[in-house]
Design a protein around this motif. Sequence first.
Motif, PDB file in Angstrom:
ATOM      1  N   ILE A  42       1.179  -0.829   0.005  1.00 19.89           N
ATOM      2  CA  ILE A  42      -0.036   0.082  -0.258  1.00 19.89           C
ATOM      3  C   ILE A  42       0.735   1.147  -0.063  1.00 19.89           C
ATOM      4  CG2 ILE A  42      -1.916   1.023   1.504  1.00 19.89           C
ATOM      5  CD1 ILE A  42      -2.907  -1.100   2.341  1.00 19.89           C
ATOM      6  N   ASN A  43       1.958   1.199   0.741  1.00 26.99           N
ATOM      7  CA  ASN A  43       3.022   1.838   0.768  1.00 26.99           C
ATOM      8  C   ASN A  43       3.425   2.725  -0.585  1.00 26.99           C
ATOM      9  OD1 ASN A  43       2.282   2.725   3.904  1.00 26.99           O
ATOM     10  ND2 ASN A  43       4.364   2.168   4.341  1.00 26.99           N
ATOM     11  N   LEU A  44       3.473   1.262  -1.460  1.00 27.59           N
ATOM     12  CA  LEU A  44       4.189   1.642  -2.304  1.00 27.59           C
ATOM     13  C   LEU A  44       3.843   1.985  -3.570  1.00 27.59           C
ATOM     14  CD1 LEU A  44       6.613   1.353  -4.394  1.00 27.59           C
ATOM     15  CD2 LEU A  44       6.176  -1.701  -4.157  1.00 27.59           C
ATOM     16  N   ILE A  45       2.070   1.708  -3.061  1.00 28.87           N
ATOM     17  CA  ILE A  45       1.119   2.089  -4.499  1.00 28.87           C
ATOM     18  C   ILE A  45       1.363   3.773  -3.787  1.00 28.87           C
ATOM     19  CG2 ILE A  45      -0.934   2.189  -4.595  1.00 28.87           C
ATOM     20  CD1 ILE A  45      -0.721  -0.490  -3.825  1.00 28.87           C
ATOM     21  N   GLU A  46       1.449   4.070  -2.653  1.00 27.89           N
ATOM     22  CA  GLU A  46       0.331   5.777  -2.215  1.00 27.89           C
ATOM     23  C   GLU A  46       2.135   5.777  -2.808  1.00 27.89           C
ATOM     24  OE1 GLU A  46       0.111   5.490   1.623  1.00 27.89           O
ATOM     25  OE2 GLU A  46      -2.052   5.116   1.388  1.00 27.89           O
ATOM     26  N   LEU A  47       3.341   5.685  -2.875  1.00 31.23           N
ATOM     27  CA  LEU A  47       5.078   6.605  -3.249  1.00 31.23           C
ATOM     28  C   LEU A  47       5.472   6.312  -4.776  1.00 31.23           C
ATOM     29  CD1 LEU A  47       7.053   5.496  -1.035  1.00 31.23           C
ATOM     30  CD2 LEU A  47       6.115   7.768  -1.228  1.00 31.23           C
ATOM     31  N   SER A  48       4.224   5.721  -5.818  1.00 31.02           N
ATOM     32  CA  SER A  48       4.273   5.354  -6.929  1.00 31.02           C
ATOM     33  C   SER A  48       4.443   7.131  -7.904  1.00 31.02           C
ATOM     34  CB  SER A  48       3.261   4.005  -7.613  1.00 31.02           C
ATOM     35  OG  SER A  48       3.920   3.024  -7.163  1.00 31.02           O
ATOM     36  N   GLN A  49       3.730   8.160  -8.077  1.00 32.77           N
ATOM     37  CA  GLN A  49       3.702   8.894  -8.139  1.00 32.77           C
ATOM     38  C   GLN A  49       4.712   9.650  -8.381  1.00 32.77           C
ATOM     39  OE1 GLN A  49      -0.536  11.177  -8.176  1.00 32.77           O
ATOM     40  NE2 GLN A  49      -0.234  12.959  -9.848  1.00 32.77           N
ATOM     41  N   SER A  50       4.791   9.600  -6.726  1.00 34.09           N
ATOM     42  CA  SER A  50       5.997  10.205  -6.671  1.00 34.09           C
ATOM     43  C   SER A  50       7.758  10.014  -7.345  1.00 34.09           C
ATOM     44  CB  SER A  50       7.067  10.163  -5.073  1.00 34.09           C
ATOM     45  OG  SER A  50       7.515   9.012  -4.492  1.00 34.09           O
ATOM     46  N   HIS A  51       7.394   8.373  -7.721  1.00 41.46           N
ATOM     47  CA  HIS A  51       8.694   7.799  -8.207  1.00 41.46           C
ATOM     48  C   HIS A  51       8.319   8.140  -9.823  1.00 41.46           C
ATOM     49  CE1 HIS A  51       8.415   4.771  -5.265  1.00 41.46           C
ATOM     50  NE2 HIS A  51       9.481   5.537  -4.544  1.00 41.46           N
ATOM     51  N   ASN A  52       6.886   8.205 -10.633  1.00 42.66           N
ATOM     52  CA  ASN A  52       6.879   8.308 -12.321  1.00 42.66           C
ATOM     53  C   ASN A  52       5.578   9.223 -11.822  1.00 42.66           C
ATOM     54  OD1 ASN A  52       5.713   8.704 -14.659  1.00 42.66           O
ATOM     55  ND2 ASN A  52       6.874   6.696 -15.302  1.00 42.66           N
ATOM     56  N   GLY A  53       5.458  10.641 -12.232  1.00 45.01           N
ATOM     57  CA  GLY A  53       5.010  11.465 -11.995  1.00 45.01           C
ATOM     58  C   GLY A  53       2.963  10.762 -12.702  1.00 45.01           C
ATOM     59  N   TRP A  54       3.354  10.057 -13.586  1.00 39.85           N
ATOM     60  CA  TRP A  54       2.497   9.511 -14.661  1.00 39.85           C
ATOM     61  C   TRP A  54       1.960   8.426 -14.384  1.00 39.85           C
ATOM     62  CZ3 TRP A  54       0.558  12.168 -18.150  1.00 39.85           C
ATOM     63  CH2 TRP A  54       1.278  12.898 -19.373  1.00 39.85           C
ATOM     64  N   PHE A  55       2.480   7.709 -12.904  1.00 37.59           N
ATOM     65  CA  PHE A  55       1.935   6.300 -11.753  1.00 37.59           C
ATOM     66  C   PHE A  55       1.103   6.981 -10.807  1.00 37.59           C
ATOM     67  CE2 PHE A  55       5.156   3.036 -12.738  1.00 37.59           C
ATOM     68  CZ  PHE A  55       4.506   3.027 -14.639  1.00 37.59           C
ATOM     69  N   THR A  56      -0.141   7.699 -10.789  1.00 35.71           N
ATOM     70  CA  THR A  56      -0.748   7.718  -9.841  1.00 35.71           C
ATOM     71  C   THR A  56      -1.971   6.692  -9.149  1.00 35.71           C
ATOM     72  OG1 THR A  56      -2.738   7.641 -11.654  1.00 35.71           O
ATOM     73  CG2 THR A  56      -1.425   9.507 -11.734  1.00 35.71           C
ATOM     74  N   PRO A  57      -2.318   6.803  -7.946  1.00 32.39           N
ATOM     75  CA  PRO A  57      -2.684   5.818  -8.082  1.00 32.39           C
ATOM     76  C   PRO A  57      -3.446   4.837  -8.407  1.00 32.39           C
ATOM     77  CG  PRO A  57      -2.506   7.022  -5.917  1.00 32.39           C
ATOM     78  CD  PRO A  57      -1.852   8.393  -7.508  1.00 32.39           C
ATOM     79  N   GLU A  58      -4.881   5.627  -9.282  1.00 35.19           N
ATOM     80  CA  GLU A  58      -5.580   4.852  -9.535  1.00 35.19           C
ATOM     81  C   GLU A  58      -5.050   4.129 -11.170  1.00 35.19           C
ATOM     82  OE1 GLU A  58      -8.768   6.645 -13.383  1.00 35.19           O
ATOM     83  OE2 GLU A  58      -8.043   8.300 -12.501  1.00 35.19           O
TER      84      GLU A  58
END
Length: 352
Positions: A42-58
Amino acid sequence: MLQSEIKSSFVELGNFLCQFSEDGNQKSKAVLHNDLFFENFINLIELSQSHNGWFTPEQVYFSIQAWAKALTEENLNQWLSNYNFKKIEPKNVGLVLAGNIPLVGFHDFLSVLISGHNVLVKTSSNDQHLLKFLAKYLISIEPKLNSKITFVEGKLEGFDAVIATGSNNTARYFEYYFKDKPSIIRKNRNSVAVLNGNESFEDLVNLGEDIFRYFGLGCRNVSKLFVPKGYNFDNFFKAMFEYRDVIQYEKYANNYDYNKAVFLMSNFQILDNEFMTIKEDVNYSSPISSVFYEFYENLETINSRLITDAEQIQCIVSNDLIPNSVAFGQTQQPKLWDYADNVDTLAFLSKI
């Protein structure tokens, strides 16, 4: 390792992924090793957009759910039923992965392992974390996989075969660099939709899913429409309005503003609804926030055109207007046996 052991590990991974959804994450007592992985994922999913701006949680949740649905014992058995890997001598297969959409290289990763080979993974700088996390989960389920999975930080070396995905430019480099090894080299492709004006409103809304999912960054996203002469785009734009919230994402909005400005300064004729543009153009690859369209005289002509241009096209969407076309709204939910570029990855891996 036995294929049954590897298959069981991926089924357990599918059970793990089933817990995660944009509608709410539901922890199941039946899922193995949740104490180690559930909250961290869950934490990784929430952080994904900080790693790649296109990787929103949705978008990440959508990819996760697609793989959760695919990784069932029934699907894996159906996929593997046409292949025989009993005589496989494990080879080291290098993967050079793209990073345009979340977990875009997972099918290649799965294919190499399920066929009995060892995988050497060079991730894209745009998607470095999700696949590594899932690999750790697999190894926790089946420790024997630890010796079969290697993530490469530097130069890819020590491989017997390779599957590499990139742009048309990088593909030329791949073809030279990997010329002495068995390889699958994937280049740019785009997807198209063929309309005849009889599509329902629901069809067109579903087409919007094919256009806007992952912000249009995938090769399975529709970037080009073929429409009959005199086609009225009113219903199309009404259906697209369902996706108007896409403009709320800053990176998408910036691309929309930029590409619209380029079109206008170049005196191109465009149609615009304040969050997407459509432009008449013979090319297949449209910029983010824009879709190209082209008029056709008859379906026979357009079918011949698509056959001729097959190497540029990943998917064709229509209401059965074109043979082997995909239903509206389904491009981003391929089956395990729907191979990228129509190249049978498992057949390749069975012969190296």
